[in-house]
Write a protein that holds these residues in place. Sequence first.
Motif, short mmCIF file in Angstrom:
data_model
loop_
_atom_site.label_atom_id
_atom_site.label_comp_id
_atom_site.label_asym_id
_atom_site.label_seq_id
_atom_site.Cartn_x
_atom_site.Cartn_y
_atom_site.Cartn_z
N ILE A 1 -7.28 61.08 42.67
CA ILE A 1 -8.40 62.00 42.42
C ILE A 1 -7.97 63.39 42.85
CG2 ILE A 1 -10.80 62.55 42.92
CD1 ILE A 1 -11.20 59.66 43.69
N GLU A 2 -8.11 64.33 41.96
CA GLU A 2 -7.84 65.72 42.31
C GLU A 2 -9.16 66.46 42.51
OE1 GLU A 2 -5.46 67.38 39.27
OE2 GLU A 2 -3.63 66.35 39.89
N PHE A 3 -9.18 67.34 43.48
CA PHE A 3 -10.37 68.16 43.69
C PHE A 3 -9.95 69.51 44.23
CE2 PHE A 3 -9.73 65.43 47.34
CZ PHE A 3 -9.78 66.29 48.42
N THR A 4 -10.83 70.47 44.16
CA THR A 4 -10.50 71.83 44.56
C THR A 4 -11.30 72.21 45.80
OG1 THR A 4 -12.20 72.72 43.12
CG2 THR A 4 -9.99 72.54 42.22
N GLY A 5 -10.75 73.17 46.53
CA GLY A 5 -11.45 73.72 47.69
C GLY A 5 -11.65 75.21 47.50
N LYS A 6 -12.77 75.72 47.93
CA LYS A 6 -13.07 77.16 47.82
C LYS A 6 -13.46 77.71 49.18
CE LYS A 6 -16.34 77.16 44.79
NZ LYS A 6 -17.31 77.64 43.80
N ASN A 7 -13.22 79.02 49.34
CA ASN A 7 -13.62 79.74 50.56
C ASN A 7 -13.00 79.12 51.81
OD1 ASN A 7 -15.31 81.39 48.95
ND2 ASN A 7 -16.91 79.80 49.05
N LEU A 8 -11.72 78.77 51.71
CA LEU A 8 -11.04 78.13 52.84
C LEU A 8 -10.23 79.13 53.66
CD1 LEU A 8 -9.79 74.90 51.00
CD2 LEU A 8 -11.87 75.23 52.32
N ARG A 9 -10.70 80.37 53.70
CA ARG A 9 -9.95 81.40 54.42
C ARG A 9 -9.74 81.03 55.89
NH1 ARG A 9 -13.63 84.10 51.41
NH2 ARG A 9 -15.01 84.32 53.21
N VAL A 10 -10.66 80.34 56.44
CA VAL A 10 -10.56 80.01 57.85
C VAL A 10 -9.36 79.10 58.12
CG1 VAL A 10 -12.05 77.97 57.68
CG2 VAL A 10 -11.88 79.19 59.84
N TYR A 11 -8.86 78.41 57.07
CA TYR A 11 -7.73 77.51 57.25
C TYR A 11 -6.40 78.17 56.85
CZ TYR A 11 -11.39 74.07 57.62
OH TYR A 11 -12.48 73.38 58.01
N GLU A 12 -6.40 79.40 56.45
CA GLU A 12 -5.18 80.10 56.05
C GLU A 12 -4.42 80.57 57.30
OE1 GLU A 12 -6.23 83.13 53.35
OE2 GLU A 12 -6.85 81.75 51.76
N VAL A 13 -3.67 79.66 57.85
CA VAL A 13 -2.89 79.92 59.06
C VAL A 13 -1.44 79.65 58.77
CG1 VAL A 13 -4.80 79.46 60.62
CG2 VAL A 13 -3.41 77.58 59.79
N LYS A 14 -0.63 79.65 59.81
CA LYS A 14 0.82 79.53 59.60
C LYS A 14 1.18 78.28 58.81
CE LYS A 14 1.91 82.01 63.86
NZ LYS A 14 2.59 81.93 65.16
N ASP A 15 0.70 77.19 59.21
CA ASP A 15 1.08 75.93 58.57
C ASP A 15 -0.19 75.19 58.18
OD1 ASP A 15 2.19 73.66 57.62
OD2 ASP A 15 3.06 73.00 59.52
N PHE A 16 -0.52 75.29 56.92
CA PHE A 16 -1.75 74.66 56.48
C PHE A 16 -1.70 73.14 56.66
CE2 PHE A 16 -4.50 72.81 53.21
CZ PHE A 16 -5.70 73.42 53.55
#
Length: 1623
Positions: free
Chosen positions: A676-691
Amino acid sequence: MAWWTLAVLLLSLSIVCCAESIQEFTSSTLINNVVQDPLTGHIYVGAINAIYQLDSLLRQEKKVETGPKRDSRHCTPPIQSCHDAKMTDNTNKLLLVHPSNGSLIVCGSLFKGICSLRKLGSIDHLIYCNDSKGEKAYVVSSEETVSVVGVMSTFTKENDTFDVFVVGKGYGSQGNMKLISTRILQDFGNWDVFEDIVEAPAVQVTPFVKKYRHNFRYSFKESGFIYFLFTRTRGGLHNKNYTFISRLCEDDHHYYSYMELQLSCGPNNMYNKAQAAFVSSPGEELARNLSASGQYGQVRSQDKILFVVSSTDEDKPRSGLCMYPLRYINQRIMEIISACYTKNGKIGNKVAVDSPYTTSANLLCSVSYKCSADFLPSPLASTPGFALAAQAVHTTRDLLMAVAVAVEAEHTVAFLGTSNGKVYHMSTAVNKHLLFDRNHRHLYVTTGKKISMVPVEECDMMKDCKSCMDLKDPYCGWCALEGRCTRKSDCRKAEEEKHWLWSPQNQCVEITSFQPPNLSCKKMQKVDINVASLPSIGGDDSLKCIFGNFESEAKMGDSKVTCDLPKVTEIPVTPKNKDFVQVATKIFVNDEVELASSYFTFYNCSAAARQAENTPCMSCVDSEWSCQWNTQEFICDDRDDSVGDHIIKHKEVRNECPVFENPTPSLIPVGYETSIEFTGKNLRVYEVKDFSSYLPIIVISRPLRIFAVCKHRMLMLLFLRSRDQFAYDEVRTVDVHFYIKDRKTHKKIDSKLNVTLYNCAVGREDCSLCKSADPMYSCVWCDKTKSCEYRKRCPSGERRRDCPNPEITDIIPQYGPLKGGISVTIKGSNLGIVKEDIESIRVAGEPCVHQEEKYFVSTSVVCEIGGVQQKQSGVVEVKVKGGKSGTSSVMFTYRDPRPERVQPNRGPRAGGTLITITGTDLETGTKDDVSITVGGVVCIWSCLNAYGLILLQLYRFCFLQIKFGHGQWIVGSVEYEKKIEASWTSPLDIIIPAVIAPMVGITIIIIIASVCCYRKQAEREYEKLRQQLENLEGSVRDRCKKEFTELMIEMEDHTADLSEPCIPFLDYKTYADRVFFLPFKDSASDVMITGKLDIPEARRATVMQALNQFLNLLNSKPFLLSFIRTLEGHPDFNAQSKGYFASLLTVALHGKLDYYTDIMRTLLLELMEQYARSKNPKLMLHRSETVVEKMLCNWMSICLYQFLKDSAGEPLYKLFKAVKHQVEKGPVDAVMKKAKYTLNDTDLLGDDVEYCTLTLQVLVHGEGPGVTLVKVLNCDTISQVTEKILEQVYKNVPYSQRPKMESVTLESAGQILSDLDLTSQKEGRWKRMNTLAHYDVRDNATLVLSRVLHPLQSYDQHQDRREVRNALLEEDKVFHLVQPAEEVDEVKSKRGNMKDKSMTKAITELYLMRLLSVKGTLQQFVDDFFRSVLCSSVGPPAVKYFFDFLDEQAQKHDNVDDQTIDIWKTSSLPLRFWVNILRNPHFIFDIHVNEVVDASLFVIVQTFMDACTKSERKLSRDSPNHKLLYAKEISTYKKMVEDYYKGIREMVPVSNQHMNTHLAKVSRSHKDKLSTQVALHQLYQYANKYYDVIITSFDEDPAAQNKQLALRLQQIVAVLENKVTDP
């Protein structure tokens, strides 16, 4: 026009529907006239053959028979020698009150219409009657159809003025032709009494009167004019009636001023025929509207308006109400006269003047003389073109027959009576006589032979503002500061704006909004409450707000109220599944009256996030509350000023919330590995060095093993594996939601990941079903597994393209009639995929027509068979597309059913007869294929068994016909006899059993059919219901009889001991203390109960001396009255303080009860005067809000103490013991205080509790070897058992002298028993209280009751037991018999199906029959008590004395009627004393009343109160159960109360001297028993507290100054306060 709309509202028809009993008078003959004496209020009724004199309450005082008498219309009176005379009825034609000389003018139809004079107030006294004066004495007509009206007036001749009455009379075939005549009421000169003293030929021209057909409807006198309202035709061939009003100057001796003006009502004079009229002043509102219309000029409130109800001339007449200002009528008359005098009778070149009573063809106004002077040959009238027109302000399709008008609170109210009795719902026509009583509070309505006294309003019946407004009653309005529906005159500040809200305006004091509109439950602040129609609050009135249980002071603003909101800790918990809580908000005036109410909302942001479990962020920011989401802390909180990427504000763009969505694919087959593929939106809070190091943890809402990988920052991949981990057997599809948690915090991230899992195998058991599946599921039939599978799970070689042959498993029915016409259902598998797949069907070799609408995919085919010639059998064959076919293994048989005989062939018309139908092969087809008709009408029937039918009887004689498919048979005839009246009580008339007899070659089936004809189905159902109710009533009666017998046997020991020494009466002091002081808060520790004064010994003598001086001062009537008035006038001297003060005063003055009674009488007289002035006398004594009302209660308690001991005490004690015994004979829940046997439905134990009665042998330690037998229940708690043991062991010892529960222990076999201990049974968090069954105590067991003798030991032991008990209570929740319902399910879910652990719940209503049983058992005791209380033959002298005092004072007030007096009596004795004693029997007896017994006593108290209440309340299924319980007896009890009051009234009066002697005797018999000094000390505290106010009032009172009351009080205060008096 807009003003007319308002006028219609103001003049709206007032329909009076009275809940209170209506005073009525009924005549034996038809009533003709009704008049009222304005001076005395007496009503005089003129009827056929009788005259009646009634008082203002319609009670008959006098009756005079006026007929029938011998008379003949052809003979001249006197008629002694008339041969044609015969007994003739005397119709009353005219009835007038002549108040100036106290006479009643009575004119009848006998003797050519002569009149008589009778004395007002004593109509049997004949003043004048003479039938020998000839034609000059014939005043009215002898014909019943001729209308007559009259009005009193005066006549002056030669400086002599005397009374006359002016008569308007229609034309008849007999008598004179005088339309108008003036009749003298005394002999004067040549004139005799009743002679016409005006010769006016102009209005008495005989040849031309008849053609106009005058019908006089009303007459009145106003401002020097006499007016007659009548209808007449225009003469000639015109038969249509027109309404006219004529005017005559009162001092016109020749009728020269007589003038007629036509009145037009409605469009084009639609309502042309006047029926009745009324003259009244308009209210201020109507006067303004009439003036504003511009049609009538300036109309003032003191002007007079003529209100006329008129009708059409149709067979079904319509009616309208029109208004004509008298000023406007007079103006139009003067215009007509002026036109005649100056303009030759024309106005605007149109003829305005007519002369109806002249034959001259010349223009009447051509002469140059003053109009209507003696030179004119005939009176004038207006022409139709100049009729005075008015619009109809109210119209109806009913025939209006009467009108009366009143002004209430500046508004005009019209009461209209119709021909079908719609003033209030009567069955006969209302005649034209509508009269008000003298204070305009009631209306006298006459219909046929009856006069009814109807209240004009019933505002006080409405208990809230909405119902008050819904009345739309012009009399009523909501008195905002008093919280009641009243007339304007009864509202304290009605003249102030918005203090009295008028009902038709439909506007209550309402909370419209809050500012802020809502608030977080974590905050507190002030709130502005916007209130519509908010009255001004000031002066002595106070305002407060209540939010739930929180109170705060309110401040008044401009249409708003400002209050403090509750503290955070006092805001209720937010309910589950909601994100807010609404708190009831109420605004109160003066702590008692609710001004307005609404709900204030406290929101909870944390709960807002929980409303959508999988999208908490979206739920938070999209809520209606001011919330924000913190993505770092994963919390929803109140909005604040914080900023940053991690803060998402309220109502921002939805996509700002981090969210996972758009799963692909959304359909997932079970058992096949799918990504199953799905998308995520507004995940800026997780944009760190190593996702990847922050890879979310994937969780699913079902226990699945899943795998996830990260393909890139915005894309996730999910795998579902292994069929065995997600298999479904029960449903085809299931929706699954999975979400994602943060690895660090384990908090949910918003997720909209919804997928549907499906299983091809479920519900698709064969190939055809599998192929019928929706293509999106990709289901195929797999030969390898012989099941329906997902396409990719079945190898391509195993996938079947076509399905196997159909398989037939069953045929319904297996027998059909030769003529066919029935449906055959074929069940099986692979019977096609769609209905078109069925190619052919054959049944027993014959074609069968496919019924496509009944087809079910693959499993069921339905067809209709045709007819055959002879019996035959065969298989069923179905062919489907593709050349496939299936054959059944079950045979279908055609056969010929033959009904042959019906027995019996007659029965009662009510039905219920069982009929047996005999024949062969009747078991053919199904129930749906068989129809039965009786006399051609289809009957509803159902199967009794395999061989029976039920028919519904319809006719007296008819043929019984049975139809199988297309075949039909007439079996025979059935005759229904007339119903026997008592047949419903009998069992079924005829029962013939079914017999199945095997015969060679023939199967004979006997069908038992119940033939139930519903000729009168409703009657049948009613009779059946009545039989059920009678059976039920009989069973209840039998049960009550059995229970009552058992109760009487059980109470024989008690009854034997119920002599006066054994009834535990309290001594007088204890009785007085409890009655006077126990109702008050903290009364148990009150100094009046304890009797202890904290006075230093050194000052005791001085204080006692000063208190004696204070007593002397209280014995001064001016001082005491001024003292009481001053205290009552102080704002903080509330109702409780008044009651307590009155009780102190009662004790202090107990030594001089005659003086106490004098003070009470004086205060009561003032109270009466106050209520009489307020026009609301019924409310007096209704509440205990004054000192004198509590004094009266105490006075009754003192005077009736001996009556209690001598008469009423014994039945009261028996009633208490009976209730107690009945309650305790069954289980009583010690925690919930509910009982199996009770009178109170709210305290009814609605559960089946298993129990048995035990007889215990109780040995009292230290009191000898004897044992006491005590009956208990094995389900009783240890405390309940101990209480019953103490009750039995010490039954002859008053309750206060018995050992207390805390001072005894109970032992069984050496083990101490207690309600809770370490052995108590636990059920989850709940702990059951120990019972005898818990300790396995059996019948005839021996228990030891021990008393702890040493105080120290007692303290130590009980301290240990208390500590254990408290520890147990803190640890667990406790229950006895019934565990709360919400907890039972939890316990069941934890314990599964363990036997004897689940609690059986039952519908409480099923147990309400116990109420009837208990009521029937106790009925005799209730009746005995009521009879003892309501027995006037042994009534105390105080009751007679006080009731006579009320009667005497009531006669001094005009607005106090008999009903009000009865209400006063009820409030002063039954409701003030007996209700108090019955509800609190421990006030008179040394007993203990537990909560369960008190609940049953409450029902008896309510019944007693209902019996003493005059108003009749209609009962419905929604009425309280305790009212329904005694609904049958309440009329008997009301009659007892009525007879009691009547008996007291007939007793020998008790003089003041006799009463004072009796009171002195009471004072002496209880001398020094009460705490007089303590009471004086407490009274002094009030004097000291309000010292300055009291001194000021004495200084302002000359009488007090003369007696130096202020100085004497100052001296006493100085001594008691240990101060030196100022010089």
